[in-house]
Design a protein around this motif. Sequence first.
Motif: not given
Lengths: 213, 213
Positions: A45, A49-50, A67-69, A71-76, A79, A81, A148
């Motif tokens: 988590r 970034g959860l 990861p928590y903040t 929000r860029s378009n470069d998906s990193v 997940v 679940f 994902a």
Amino acid sequence: MLEIKNITKSFGDRTIINKLSLTVKDGEILSIVGPSGAGKTTLLRCITGLEQVDSGDFLVDGQPFDPYTNRSNDSVIGVVFQNFELFPHLTVLQNITLAPTMVLKQSEAAAKAEANKLLARLNLGDHGDQYPYQLSGGQQQRVAIARALAMKPNVLCYDEPTSALDPNLRQEVEKLILSLKADGMTQIVVSHDLTFAENIADEMLHVEPNQSK
Amino acid sequence: MHYISEILPSLLSGAGMTLQIFLWTLIGSLPLGLILSLGLISKIKPLQWLINFYVWLMRGTPLLLQLIFVFYGLPLIGIVFPRYEAALFAFILNYAAYFAEIFRGGLQSIDNGQYESARVLRLSYGQTIRKIVIPQVVKIVIPSVGNEVINLIKDSSLVYVIGIGDLLRAGNVATARDVTLVPLVLVAVLYLLLTAVTTFVLRRIEKRYSYWK
């Protein structure tokens, strides 16, 4: 390459993760194993970034990111679940195209074409117009993977990918994860199932409840 | 028969007023209730307290009192509403409180995993609420909202107290003038027709949302 350095996470005065570091090389699979309560899921988590870590650094290809903040378009980080968490009111295709159209601003047609490619790749070709409740658990999981992947993540994470499925589907999941590896996907898998984790792993990370005293 | 055709125009015009109050109250109170419910589940405590107080006030006092208060009471402190506007004002504020509580229940029944799933796909809060949460909440709350909607048809008869000529008042006037039960029976039949149509519409809406589970 994903590098995590010295991360610490506490809830109140309980330290769950204590100065943990790990590295996942491009195209490899890291399995995180350990008994329940050891902090596997908390670690995942934090990576996804959860949860926000108390301290420590995350680096992707040498670039720091949070990861928590993020929000860029470069998906990193993508997940999958434990319970898949598909959107029940959307069709399989809509589940996959929602984020690419709304977040990455892809056109409806481009997102749909991409989604159909992913569905074909994951043997879900004819299920695009069905709703999640009409699918088996294994199919739902593959939809979650497709959803994902549609965000083009650098790393794909799974939380207990075998636990919500029929035990005899375990090998199917193994095959699927290894075939994604063959496509070059970097993956992190959290599991309490040691055999499964060993079968797929390039690297293993054992977490123990006591390490974090 | 002749008598019925004689009083029917006045009853129908009364029914028209009932319908107007019904429709405008729904148009005003459903969105207002939704906004209030988002406040009820927000993490901002003072906002929660404020809305809870509002809901307590609106559900804790008779709608009849609220109508009298708005039309006869507020002018004493300089706030004057015309009759019709006063009725709508009181009805919208009152029903919004009930809808807010219904929507809050619906919102809280959405699993946290859905929010997390939207979050890792990097949907914004607004996108998550619009695309993921509200469609699921609507399905959950339709039966309870339907109950209130049916109630509203009959509650609208309370406007007689501030001198608005609705369906019930039209029937009452005719009964008092002609000393016969017929107008009241007709009034009952008209209310039943209104609720029958509303029930039918609600069923259709419920059916439209039954395509997923």
